[in-house]
Design a protein around this motif. Sequence first.
Motif, PDB file in Angstrom:
ATOM      1  N   GLN A 111     -44.372  27.655 -26.656  1.00 29.49           N
ATOM      2  CA  GLN A 111     -44.020  28.738 -27.578  1.00 29.49           C
ATOM      3  C   GLN A 111     -42.537  28.658 -27.893  1.00 29.49           C
ATOM      4  OE1 GLN A 111     -45.827  30.980 -29.199  1.00 29.49           O
ATOM      5  NE2 GLN A 111     -47.605  29.906 -28.431  1.00 29.49           N
ATOM      6  N   PRO A 112     -42.168  28.678 -29.153  1.00 35.04           N
ATOM      7  CA  PRO A 112     -40.732  28.667 -29.453  1.00 35.04           C
ATOM      8  C   PRO A 112     -40.097  29.910 -28.840  1.00 35.04           C
ATOM      9  CG  PRO A 112     -42.044  29.114 -31.418  1.00 35.04           C
ATOM     10  CD  PRO A 112     -43.005  28.786 -30.326  1.00 35.04           C
ATOM     11  N   ASP A 113     -39.316  29.694 -27.796  1.00 37.88           N
ATOM     12  CA  ASP A 113     -38.732  30.809 -27.067  1.00 37.88           C
ATOM     13  C   ASP A 113     -37.516  31.324 -27.787  1.00 37.88           C
ATOM     14  OD1 ASP A 113     -40.122  31.601 -24.800  1.00 37.88           O
ATOM     15  OD2 ASP A 113     -39.623  29.726 -23.803  1.00 37.88           O
ATOM     16  N   THR A 114     -37.556  32.564 -28.164  1.00 39.92           N
ATOM     17  CA  THR A 114     -36.358  33.134 -28.760  1.00 39.92           C
ATOM     18  C   THR A 114     -35.908  34.293 -27.891  1.00 39.92           C
ATOM     19  OG1 THR A 114     -37.667  34.613 -30.113  1.00 39.92           O
ATOM     20  CG2 THR A 114     -37.029  32.530 -31.111  1.00 39.92           C
ATOM     21  N   GLY A 115     -34.614  34.556 -27.996  1.00 40.80           N
ATOM     22  CA  GLY A 115     -34.100  35.700 -27.255  1.00 40.80           C
ATOM     23  C   GLY A 115     -33.830  35.418 -25.796  1.00 40.80           C
ATOM     24  N   TYR A 116     -33.646  34.140 -25.442  1.00 44.99           N
ATOM     25  CA  TYR A 116     -33.208  33.785 -24.094  1.00 44.99           C
ATOM     26  C   TYR A 116     -31.973  32.895 -24.223  1.00 44.99           C
ATOM     27  CZ  TYR A 116     -38.005  35.091 -22.880  1.00 44.99           C
ATOM     28  OH  TYR A 116     -39.189  35.750 -22.738  1.00 44.99           O
ATOM     29  N   ALA A 117     -31.001  33.090 -23.333  1.00 49.89           N
ATOM     30  CA  ALA A 117     -29.821  32.224 -23.379  1.00 49.89           C
ATOM     31  C   ALA A 117     -30.207  30.792 -23.035  1.00 49.89           C
ATOM     32  CB  ALA A 117     -28.755  32.733 -22.414  1.00 49.89           C
ATOM     33  N   ASN A 118     -31.197  30.626 -22.144  1.00 47.81           N
ATOM     34  CA  ASN A 118     -31.544  29.293 -21.660  1.00 47.81           C
ATOM     35  C   ASN A 118     -32.891  28.828 -22.189  1.00 47.81           C
ATOM     36  OD1 ASN A 118     -29.443  28.281 -19.739  1.00 47.81           O
ATOM     37  ND2 ASN A 118     -29.785  30.305 -18.856  1.00 47.81           N
ATOM     38  N   PRO A 119     -33.055  27.498 -22.339  1.00 48.89           N
ATOM     39  CA  PRO A 119     -34.345  26.966 -22.783  1.00 48.89           C
ATOM     40  C   PRO A 119     -35.421  27.139 -21.701  1.00 48.89           C
ATOM     41  CG  PRO A 119     -32.871  25.175 -22.145  1.00 48.89           C
ATOM     42  CD  PRO A 119     -32.058  26.445 -22.085  1.00 48.89           C
ATOM     43  N   ALA A 120     -36.677  26.961 -22.102  1.00 44.37           N
ATOM     44  CA  ALA A 120     -37.791  27.113 -21.149  1.00 44.37           C
ATOM     45  C   ALA A 120     -37.673  26.095 -20.019  1.00 44.37           C
ATOM     46  CB  ALA A 120     -39.125  26.945 -21.869  1.00 44.37           C
ATOM     47  N   PHE A 121     -37.283  24.872 -20.363  1.00 42.39           N
ATOM     48  CA  PHE A 121     -37.132  23.798 -19.370  1.00 42.39           C
ATOM     49  C   PHE A 121     -36.091  22.816 -19.838  1.00 42.39           C
ATOM     50  CE2 PHE A 121     -41.155  25.339 -18.043  1.00 42.39           C
ATOM     51  CZ  PHE A 121     -41.088  25.196 -16.679  1.00 42.39           C
ATOM     52  N   ILE A 122     -35.440  22.150 -18.893  1.00 45.10           N
ATOM     53  CA  ILE A 122     -34.720  20.921 -19.223  1.00 45.10           C
ATOM     54  C   ILE A 122     -35.168  19.843 -18.248  1.00 45.10           C
ATOM     55  CG2 ILE A 122     -32.656  22.069 -20.152  1.00 45.10           C
ATOM     56  CD1 ILE A 122     -31.282  21.245 -17.443  1.00 45.10           C
TER      57      ILE A 122
END
Lengths: 536, 65
Positions: A111-122
């Motif tokens: 899901q395109p994550d919006t509203g978080y400073a960090n990505p879902a995973f790196i």
Amino acid sequence: MNKIFEIPLYAYQRSPDQDAASSVRHKVIVIGAGPVGLAAAIDLAQQGVQVVVLDDNDKVSFGSRAICFSQRSLEIADRLGAGRKLVEKGVLWDAGKVFFDNRQVYEFHLQPDTGYANPAFINLQQYYVEKMLVERVRELQAEGAPIEIRGQNRVEAIGTHDDHVKLEIETPEGPYNIEADWLIACDGANSPTRRMLGLDFEGRIFEDNFLIADVVMRADFPSERWFWFDPPFNRGQSALLHKQPDNVWRIDLQLGKDIDPEHEKLPENVIPRLKAMLGEDVDFALEWVSIYTFQCRRMERFRHGRVLFAGDSAHQVSPFGARGANSGLQDADNLCWKLKLVMDGDAPDLLLDSYSRERVEAADENIRMSTLSTEFITPKSDMSRLLRDAVLDLSEHYPFARPLVNSGRLSTPCAYSGSSLSSADALNGPEVTRPGSACPDAPLGDEFLLPQLAGKFTLLTIDADAPDSIEEGGVQATRLALSVKDDLTLELKRRYLGDATGAVYLIRPDQHVAARRDTFEENAFRQAIRRATGKE
Amino acid sequence: MTDLILTPNLENADGFYADLTAAHDGLNKAESDALNARLVLVLANHIGAAKVLSNALKAAKLQDT
């Protein structure tokens, strides 16, 4: 190729402790300078707690090992002052492909994550994470923080006492003894600390062997996670391809049972397998090869008097879902604020028992989730394989079957559902922020919520009144006053209010929700602070 | 949610049974097993309700639901 795991990062240096007439007593000793040990030490040092990290080696870990770091880990790393570096170096990915037999059955986008400073995973090699955490230790030292790492200091014996721990340490220049008020064992799945204390480590052993290879190649595979079930190049088994920084690719090949690991690890046996997978004409170099089997197991308790276990020393899971290092970082996150309060006399000793209870709940969740993935990837019976293959065949044609495909359910933070530190939910609010949950991030204009909740008790008010701070039994909670108007994207409202018009949250220093209600009621929040610090 | 129906409910019982057996015509054992597995998954998704599915599993095991 600059192999950072071959360069000593914290070379042995003689410590004045080695020349002391009697054993020097430290506040906290951490055994193991892996990601978990370093995170714990940084957390404590940032709170002004004196800490010594001992490691039997002097380098970062050999080979990439853990490569997938979750949003929650990055949020924790942010609080420790290292998060941005990790994200800048890491590979972002948000898509994957699933293959079955000789064909692609579907592809997915997280899901395109919006509203978080960090990505879902790196994706980032563990050795980079360790290197960046060591750099953070050096920064803290430069600021005068009481933290040190002692390389080539191997713990040979541990004596446990009611109010301290004694350690016998071996170094290149001979043995010495030191003591600590508290010991945190982050010394890995084969934890010598656990063995020396004769403690249990019960669970289930899986017999399948997996070959991991890090290969360096210039290839135009995209930054996606590719997973194969029963591919022509690895019949009856599975395979995974995942990108890391520096043109390094992680390849995981399931080899099955009853193989000879030493034989399979030889380059003349590894290279033909990789060529069959990548194509004959792809140019690559092997950086690291390892063969592993795995266990799903945990200690019965993570606390034994003055000794606290964190990370793989306390629990081990299958690699599917990236639940190893990520859960270890959450252990450190859960532990350090509690230890600080207990050391300062602001909370009773039994607050540390809640560390064990909460993280045992998390370990059980991780073991359960990763065991389900393992059973899908390596079916244990003919019927289990038949159903698995039916799911994969259907997934090519119908979306309904895709959620059933399980090549690893990626790590999410545990919401401590039954924790004695949480107060009963008194808000008709969203599920994601019920007491026990890790606070989800939310945008606040150009900034984000989580950095403002870090490292202390916070009274978060959203369109609700409350005093600027309240103090209860030496523990202070400081108000952060927000309004839904602070976030035009309405994520703050969606994640923290739901249908409620206002809310007051008590948030722990590790950014988990301790209590929430629709309005501020002094007695309720005083009680919530007492509960959250083990006093009720 | 409705309970698991264990009384006659098929619109055309004889017709469905004939279709079900005919679907396996010409298939070997492995192909037939795979077809059955896919059919179970398709039907389960259509039902969706966890309670009904859990009772269906019990019914299939000839246990009381």
